[in-house]
Design a protein around this motif. Structure first.
Motif, PDB file in Angstrom:
ATOM      1  N   GLN A  52      37.403  35.951  25.239  1.00 26.32           N
ATOM      2  CA  GLN A  52      36.783  35.509  26.360  1.00 26.32           C
ATOM      3  C   GLN A  52      36.481  36.443  27.509  1.00 26.32           C
ATOM      4  N   LEU A  53      37.210  36.699  27.893  1.00 27.62           N
ATOM      5  CA  LEU A  53      36.413  37.631  29.337  1.00 27.62           C
ATOM      6  C   LEU A  53      35.630  38.361  28.958  1.00 27.62           C
TER       7      LEU A  53
ATOM      8  N   LEU B  88      36.400  40.883  41.583  1.00 29.14           N
ATOM      9  CA  LEU B  88      36.438  40.413  42.776  1.00 29.14           C
ATOM     10  C   LEU B  88      35.965  40.868  44.368  1.00 29.14           C
ATOM     11  N   GLU B  89      36.474  41.873  44.215  1.00 34.77           N
ATOM     12  CA  GLU B  89      36.206  42.908  45.418  1.00 34.77           C
ATOM     13  C   GLU B  89      35.117  43.309  45.821  1.00 34.77           C
TER      14      GLU B  89
ATOM     15  N   PHE C  90      34.915  32.069  38.243  1.00 32.70           N
ATOM     16  CA  PHE C  90      35.336  32.097  37.374  1.00 32.70           C
ATOM     17  C   PHE C  90      36.040  33.301  37.314  1.00 32.70           C
ATOM     18  N   LEU C  91      36.161  34.681  38.050  1.00 31.54           N
ATOM     19  CA  LEU C  91      36.708  35.676  37.939  1.00 31.54           C
ATOM     20  C   LEU C  91      37.788  35.482  37.961  1.00 31.54           C
ATOM     21  N   ALA C  92      37.978  34.729  39.581  1.00 31.49           N
ATOM     22  CA  ALA C  92      39.595  34.196  39.756  1.00 31.49           C
ATOM     23  C   ALA C  92      40.346  33.206  38.991  1.00 31.49           C
TER      24      ALA C  92
ATOM     25  N   ASP D 257      48.444  32.366  37.299  1.00 30.06           N
ATOM     26  CA  ASP D 257      49.878  32.809  36.357  1.00 30.06           C
ATOM     27  C   ASP D 257      50.090  31.282  35.913  1.00 30.06           C
ATOM     28  N   THR D 258      49.609  30.844  34.557  1.00 36.10           N
ATOM     29  CA  THR D 258      49.329  29.387  34.541  1.00 36.10           C
ATOM     30  C   THR D 258      49.603  29.392  32.971  1.00 36.10           C
TER      31      THR D 258
END
Length: 192
Positions: A75-76, A136-137, A179-181, A186-187
């Motif tokens: 997926q990633l 993200l950064e 999308f990245l975040a 943690d689910t």
């Protein structure tokens, strides 16, 4: 008679040509587009900064796309490649805007490395959460700069640059960051 010099009608390419620089980086030539020199110069400077950071972000996306690991690899791997493609389109759009303002778009990767404010990643493979956090950064760096630049380009009347920054750079960056975040939440996939 044979000769080593190509004639005017030869199919031999004229190799090893050199030329003078006809426009320096950091300058703008006059175009009849209804914008002041100050507005075009400012926009070109800001756009080249966004362009440098976007080229680095594109490179990070490709690197992390290749280096993905673990249960969410597939997926990633796909989402990072999709995001890289969207960043590549932005690179072309930003560069064309610089050129349309009479400026010189940043193109040499060595020059990009001098201008970018996105930190260089390690040469090796990081853990997946670290790679996603790094992306993200980088997005946040670009988004902060783009938001700041939109305010000033709006004041200077450069609606085209303002629109590009808002509708393409900011909206694409915000969506990709979302999308990245979501991959860092943690689910559990299932509950017992």
């Amino acid at each position: 008679m044979t000769t080593n010099s190509p004639s005017a009608h030869s199919s031999q390419p004229l190799l090893h040509q050199k030329g003078e620089v006809i426009q320096e980086f950091g300058t703008v030539k006059q175009f009849p587009i209804g914008l002041s020199y100050e507005a075009r110069m400012y926009s070109c400077q800001r756009l080249n900064k966004v362009l440098a950071d976007t080229q680095i972000l594109y490179g990070l996306y490709k690197k992390h796309h290749w280096l993905m690991r673990g249960a969410t690899f597939y997926q990633l791997h796909l989402v990072l490649d999709k995001h890289a493609g969207e960043q590549l389109e932005l690179i072309d759009t930003i560069a064309e805007r610089v050129q349309s303002l009479g400026g010189v778009a940043l193109g040499d990767p060595r020059h990009v490395a001098e201008i970018t404010s996105i930190p260089r990643p390690p040469d090796g493979v990081e853990e997946v959460p670290a790679m996603l956090s790094r992306l993200l950064e980088a997005h946040e760096t670009i988004l902060i700069d783009a938001h700041d630049a939109t305010a000033r380009t709006g004041e200077l009347g450069d609606d085209g640059t303002n629109d590009l920054l808002v509708s393409q750079v900011i909206r694409t960056g915000e969506r990709q960051a979302w999308f990245l975040a979501e991959h860092l939440v943690d689910t559990p996939l299932v509950r017992a």
